[in-house]
Design a protein around this motif. Structure first.
Motif, PDB file in Angstrom:
ATOM      1  N   GLU A  31       0.837  -1.193   0.000  1.00  0.00           N
ATOM      2  CA  GLU A  31       0.000   0.000   0.000  1.00  0.00           C
ATOM      3  C   GLU A  31       0.875   1.246   0.000  1.00  0.00           C
ATOM      4  OE1 GLU A  31      -3.029   0.113   2.947  1.00  0.00           O
ATOM      5  OE2 GLU A  31      -3.424  -2.025   2.781  1.00  0.00           O
ATOM      6  N   PRO A  32       0.398   2.320  -0.586  1.00  0.00           N
ATOM      7  CA  PRO A  32       1.194   3.559  -0.581  1.00  0.00           C
ATOM      8  C   PRO A  32       1.272   4.142   0.834  1.00  0.00           C
ATOM      9  CG  PRO A  32      -0.968   3.977  -1.518  1.00  0.00           C
ATOM     10  CD  PRO A  32      -0.862   2.491  -1.311  1.00  0.00           C
ATOM     11  N   PHE A  33       2.325   4.874   1.081  1.00  0.00           N
ATOM     12  CA  PHE A  33       2.542   5.492   2.382  1.00  0.00           C
ATOM     13  C   PHE A  33       1.659   6.725   2.515  1.00  0.00           C
ATOM     14  CE2 PHE A  33       4.987   8.557   5.014  1.00  0.00           C
ATOM     15  CZ  PHE A  33       4.907   7.859   6.217  1.00  0.00           C
ATOM     16  N   ARG A  34       0.850   6.740   3.570  1.00  0.00           N
ATOM     17  CA  ARG A  34       0.011   7.896   3.896  1.00  0.00           C
ATOM     18  C   ARG A  34       0.653   8.581   5.093  1.00  0.00           C
ATOM     19  NH1 ARG A  34      -3.826   3.440   4.328  1.00  0.00           N
ATOM     20  NH2 ARG A  34      -3.443   3.883   6.499  1.00  0.00           N
ATOM     21  N   PRO A  35       1.282   9.733   4.912  1.00  0.00           N
ATOM     22  CA  PRO A  35       2.086  10.331   5.983  1.00  0.00           C
ATOM     23  C   PRO A  35       1.329  10.587   7.278  1.00  0.00           C
ATOM     24  CG  PRO A  35       2.434  11.509   3.926  1.00  0.00           C
ATOM     25  CD  PRO A  35       1.346  10.528   3.693  1.00  0.00           C
ATOM     26  N   VAL A  36       0.186  11.223   7.209  1.00  0.00           N
ATOM     27  CA  VAL A  36      -0.526  11.591   8.441  1.00  0.00           C
ATOM     28  C   VAL A  36      -1.138  10.356   9.092  1.00  0.00           C
ATOM     29  CG1 VAL A  36      -2.420  12.960   9.385  1.00  0.00           C
ATOM     30  CG2 VAL A  36      -0.961  13.927   7.620  1.00  0.00           C
ATOM     31  N   GLY A  37      -1.846   9.577   8.324  1.00  0.00           N
ATOM     32  CA  GLY A  37      -2.515   8.400   8.884  1.00  0.00           C
ATOM     33  C   GLY A  37      -1.546   7.382   9.457  1.00  0.00           C
ATOM     34  N   ALA A  43       1.253   4.851  13.986  1.00  0.00           N
ATOM     35  CA  ALA A  43       2.540   4.487  14.584  1.00  0.00           C
ATOM     36  C   ALA A  43       2.698   5.113  15.967  1.00  0.00           C
ATOM     37  CB  ALA A  43       3.686   4.918  13.672  1.00  0.00           C
ATOM     38  N   LEU A  44       2.256   6.335  16.140  1.00  0.00           N
ATOM     39  CA  LEU A  44       2.346   6.994  17.437  1.00  0.00           C
ATOM     40  C   LEU A  44       1.471   6.290  18.471  1.00  0.00           C
ATOM     41  CD1 LEU A  44       3.497   9.389  19.023  1.00  0.00           C
ATOM     42  CD2 LEU A  44       1.484  10.688  18.325  1.00  0.00           C
ATOM     43  N   GLY A  45       0.244   5.976  18.103  1.00  0.00           N
ATOM     44  CA  GLY A  45      -0.650   5.261  19.019  1.00  0.00           C
ATOM     45  C   GLY A  45      -0.124   3.884  19.378  1.00  0.00           C
ATOM     46  N   GLY A  71       6.954   1.154   8.118  1.00  0.00           N
ATOM     47  CA  GLY A  71       7.708   0.405   9.126  1.00  0.00           C
ATOM     48  C   GLY A  71       8.861   1.208   9.684  1.00  0.00           C
ATOM     49  N   ARG A  72       9.512   1.982   8.832  1.00  0.00           N
ATOM     50  CA  ARG A  72      10.605   2.837   9.319  1.00  0.00           C
ATOM     51  C   ARG A  72      10.083   3.953  10.209  1.00  0.00           C
ATOM     52  NH1 ARG A  72      12.495   2.054   3.898  1.00  0.00           N
ATOM     53  NH2 ARG A  72      11.626   4.059   3.329  1.00  0.00           N
ATOM     54  N   VAL A  73       8.919   4.501   9.871  1.00  0.00           N
ATOM     55  CA  VAL A  73       8.309   5.532  10.715  1.00  0.00           C
ATOM     56  C   VAL A  73       7.946   4.946  12.068  1.00  0.00           C
ATOM     57  CG1 VAL A  73       6.251   6.998  10.971  1.00  0.00           C
ATOM     58  CG2 VAL A  73       7.491   6.967   8.819  1.00  0.00           C
ATOM     59  N   MET A  74       7.385   3.741  12.071  1.00  0.00           N
ATOM     60  CA  MET A  74       7.020   3.068  13.321  1.00  0.00           C
ATOM     61  C   MET A  74       8.252   2.835  14.184  1.00  0.00           C
ATOM     62  SD  MET A  74       4.583   1.646  15.038  1.00  0.00           S
ATOM     63  CE  MET A  74       4.430   0.535  16.400  1.00  0.00           C
ATOM     64  N   ALA A  75       9.325   2.345  13.594  1.00  0.00           N
ATOM     65  CA  ALA A  75      10.555   2.100  14.353  1.00  0.00           C
ATOM     66  C   ALA A  75      11.159   3.403  14.866  1.00  0.00           C
ATOM     67  CB  ALA A  75      11.563   1.344  13.486  1.00  0.00           C
ATOM     68  N   GLY A  76      11.096   4.454  14.070  1.00  0.00           N
ATOM     69  CA  GLY A  76      11.628   5.744  14.507  1.00  0.00           C
ATOM     70  C   GLY A  76      10.850   6.328  15.672  1.00  0.00           C
ATOM     71  N   ILE A  77       9.527   6.242  15.612  1.00  0.00           N
ATOM     72  CA  ILE A  77       8.715   6.747  16.718  1.00  0.00           C
ATOM     73  C   ILE A  77       8.930   5.903  17.967  1.00  0.00           C
ATOM     74  CG2 ILE A  77       6.338   7.062  17.509  1.00  0.00           C
ATOM     75  CD1 ILE A  77       5.650   8.013  14.711  1.00  0.00           C
ATOM     76  N   MET A  78       9.061   4.589  17.802  1.00  0.00           N
ATOM     77  CA  MET A  78       9.326   3.727  18.958  1.00  0.00           C
ATOM     78  C   MET A  78      10.682   4.056  19.581  1.00  0.00           C
ATOM     79  SD  MET A  78       7.768   0.032  18.029  1.00  0.00           S
ATOM     80  CE  MET A  78       8.061  -0.625  19.648  1.00  0.00           C
ATOM     81  N   ALA A  79      11.676   4.356  18.763  1.00  0.00           N
ATOM     82  CA  ALA A  79      12.984   4.743  19.299  1.00  0.00           C
ATOM     83  C   ALA A  79      12.871   6.058  20.067  1.00  0.00           C
ATOM     84  CB  ALA A  79      13.997   4.870  18.168  1.00  0.00           C
ATOM     85  N   GLY A  80      12.094   6.995  19.552  1.00  0.00           N
ATOM     86  CA  GLY A  80      11.882   8.257  20.251  1.00  0.00           C
ATOM     87  C   GLY A  80      11.164   8.070  21.577  1.00  0.00           C
ATOM     88  N   VAL A  81      10.135   7.232  21.593  1.00  0.00           N
ATOM     89  CA  VAL A  81       9.413   6.940  22.836  1.00  0.00           C
ATOM     90  C   VAL A  81      10.332   6.236  23.823  1.00  0.00           C
ATOM     91  CG1 VAL A  81       7.528   5.553  23.812  1.00  0.00           C
ATOM     92  CG2 VAL A  81       7.122   6.944  21.791  1.00  0.00           C
ATOM     93  N   CYS A  82      11.176   5.343  23.327  1.00  0.00           N
ATOM     94  CA  CYS A  82      12.133   4.634  24.185  1.00  0.00           C
ATOM     95  C   CYS A  82      13.072   5.617  24.869  1.00  0.00           C
ATOM     96  CB  CYS A  82      12.923   3.624  23.357  1.00  0.00           C
ATOM     97  SG  CYS A  82      14.243   2.780  24.244  1.00  0.00           S
ATOM     98  N   VAL A  83      13.634   6.530  24.110  1.00  0.00           N
ATOM     99  CA  VAL A  83      14.569   7.511  24.674  1.00  0.00           C
ATOM    100  C   VAL A  83      13.849   8.455  25.630  1.00  0.00           C
ATOM    101  CG1 VAL A  83      16.020   9.480  24.070  1.00  0.00           C
ATOM    102  CG2 VAL A  83      16.189   7.369  22.754  1.00  0.00           C
ATOM    103  N   LEU A  84      12.676   8.921  25.242  1.00  0.00           N
ATOM    104  CA  LEU A  84      11.935   9.876  26.063  1.00  0.00           C
ATOM    105  C   LEU A  84      11.506   9.271  27.401  1.00  0.00           C
ATOM    106  CD1 LEU A  84      10.641  12.745  26.079  1.00  0.00           C
ATOM    107  CD2 LEU A  84       8.562  11.638  25.254  1.00  0.00           C
ATOM    108  N   VAL A  85      10.883   8.102  27.365  1.00  0.00           N
ATOM    109  CA  VAL A  85      10.400   7.491  28.608  1.00  0.00           C
ATOM    110  C   VAL A  85      11.566   7.018  29.468  1.00  0.00           C
ATOM    111  CG1 VAL A  85       9.000   5.623  29.562  1.00  0.00           C
ATOM    112  CG2 VAL A  85       8.184   6.879  27.588  1.00  0.00           C
TER     113      VAL A  85
END
Length: 115
Positions: A9-15, A20-22, A71-85
């Motif tokens: 499927e094409p990448f939908r940036p906002v959706g 990924a954030l949720g 998938g890269r966006v999901m991993a990037g957000i998870m890395a950010g949440v990991c560092v932040l928390v």
């Protein structure tokens, strides 16, 4: 012959970013619920147990989702949440107390015994 590959499927940036954030916040909550008992059982700081488990989960997410941009966006957000928390848990490490309180008898029975 047709191959069995599904069309990506094409990448939908906002959706995709909101999903990924949720998902990352839910994953962080579940990892926190796992990290506290691990930290208590092995007598290590909570930020280390949370960071280790979340880092492993982030690496697995990157490995499994590296084919698409979502998938890269999901991993990037998870890395950010990991560092932040992990940073918040590191800063709050003096206020966290998970040790048991050994009272000679429970407060309810102590007040009943005094009557």
């Amino acid at each position: 012959m047709r191959s069995n590959r599904r069309r990506q499927e094409p990448f939908r940036p906002v959706g995709d970013t909101l999903i990924a954030l949720g998902a990352s916040l839910v994953a962080a909550l579940i990892v926190f619920c796992l990290a506290v008992p691990v930290a208590v059982a092995y007598r290590i700081p909570v930020f280390l147990s949370f960071g280790g488990i979340m880092l492993f989960l982030t690496a697995a997410t990157y490995r499994l989702g590296r084919k698409g941009q979502a998938g890269r966006v999901m991993a990037g957000i998870m890395a950010g949440v990991c560092v932040l928390v992990s940073g918040v848990l590191f800063l709050a490490r003096d206020q966290l107390n998970f040790s048991t309180h050994n009272h000679p008898r429970p407060a309810a029975s102590a007040s009943a015994a005094e009557r």
